[in-house]
Design an enzyme around this catalytic site. Sequence first.
Site, short mmCIF file in Angstrom:
data_model
loop_
_atom_site.label_atom_id
_atom_site.label_comp_id
_atom_site.label_asym_id
_atom_site.label_seq_id
_atom_site.Cartn_x
_atom_site.Cartn_y
_atom_site.Cartn_z
N ARG A 94 52.86 38.07 24.68
CA ARG A 94 51.85 38.96 23.85
C ARG A 94 51.69 39.59 23.25
O ARG A 94 50.90 40.16 22.77
CB ARG A 94 51.87 40.43 25.36
N ASP A 113 37.85 38.43 11.73
CA ASP A 113 38.80 37.65 13.00
C ASP A 113 39.12 36.19 12.26
O ASP A 113 38.88 35.48 12.05
CB ASP A 113 37.54 37.71 13.86
N SER A 126 35.60 35.30 22.80
CA SER A 126 36.19 34.33 23.05
C SER A 126 36.86 33.19 24.22
O SER A 126 35.56 32.13 24.15
CB SER A 126 38.28 35.12 23.79
N HIS A 185 39.80 40.02 16.07
CA HIS A 185 39.35 39.82 17.24
C HIS A 185 38.73 40.24 18.72
O HIS A 185 37.66 40.33 18.65
CB HIS A 185 40.21 38.74 17.81
N ASP A 186 39.92 41.68 18.42
CA ASP A 186 39.40 42.34 19.24
C ASP A 186 38.42 43.13 19.49
O ASP A 186 37.47 44.26 19.98
CB ASP A 186 40.48 43.70 19.78
#
Length: 385
Positions: A223, A325, A153, A358-359
């Site tokens: 968040r 992602d 990232s 994405h994680d």
Amino acid sequence: MSSGSSDVVHAQRARFAEPLALSSGARLRDYELVYETYGTLNADRSNAVLVCHALNASHHVAGRAADAPDNLGWWDNMIGPGKPVDTDRFFVIGVNNPGSCFGSTGPMSINPDTGRAYGPDFPVVTVEDWVRAQARLADRLGIERFAAVMGGSLGGMQALAWTYLYPDRIGHCVAVATTPKLTAQNIAFNEVARRAIITDPEFHDGRFYDHGVVPARGLQVARMIGHITYLSDDAMAEKFGRVLRDHDGNGLRSAYGFTFDVEFEIESYLRHQGEKFSRYFDANTYLLITRALDYFDPARDHGGNLAAAFADARARFMIASFTTDWRFTPERSREIVQALLANRIGVTYCEIDAPHGHDAFLLDNPQYHAAMRSYFRRIDREVHA
């Protein structure tokens, strides 16, 4: 020191009296960097690997923190003895970047010019500024050249920047789930998150330290917004679906009227993530780092030509992306690959079929870890040839 999930790791500090010239024209003086090391540096100092952290991560890459044994490094499944980045073979360094809130000089630190916390006065920093700070730490440690610089990232952006800022100081660039620049949509997500913080009544124009408060509600919303973008729709559907909490047999609350309470499991999860984040992350740091994300664009100084940005790179590259992602899509990784191929630069590209969004770069995906293990074995053969 070797590091694994059972190993205790001690953070170290390096102070720099010489000012760091920043891309904005400002200078950061009398600053500290916090870092950790794993493994052993070999005699000719050729086996060092730098790991660059993403937005809410830190120098604590692997093992258990000496001052908080429950704090497991954020990439512990990747880095350690016998792991894809094997610390029995490599000397790994994790650095907390300037502007962060995990020990290195940042908005919470005392400004030597005023004697009070920097707060909103902390200078704007860029990805390139972080790389220059990392290079200074490498100088301090006597490391002239990294066998590899890696990151996921925002960390991947730093790994890319190393190749054009210090082309002679990096052998391999390992950039995972990253992008050559943010899309307008990504910048928009960052701006909504920043507005949530800035409009929190407890923000006080960034001077909330002076008031003994934290803009917790703004941080929580920021968040939550970010976390939604880190997960794929499939991952959220599999983990949470449309499961309701405390409902009657018809799937509705028994009481009449609209409620602001948590009703769906996904809502509970996001609120939990937001509340946890607001307890450990600094609001000014969040604003600072998301702006650094927005600014990153190596092609900007080359008329938008990404290939020209990497024309001087001498490293070989490992670029990895994940099919689900949607924050930094595989198409963006392929842009990097095409720019490298245009320069006849050696590049390995791996597109992982993973459902996690994405994680995924942080998770235990067998195909992904096998690709990383294979690539670092190749680097190891070069180092120990």
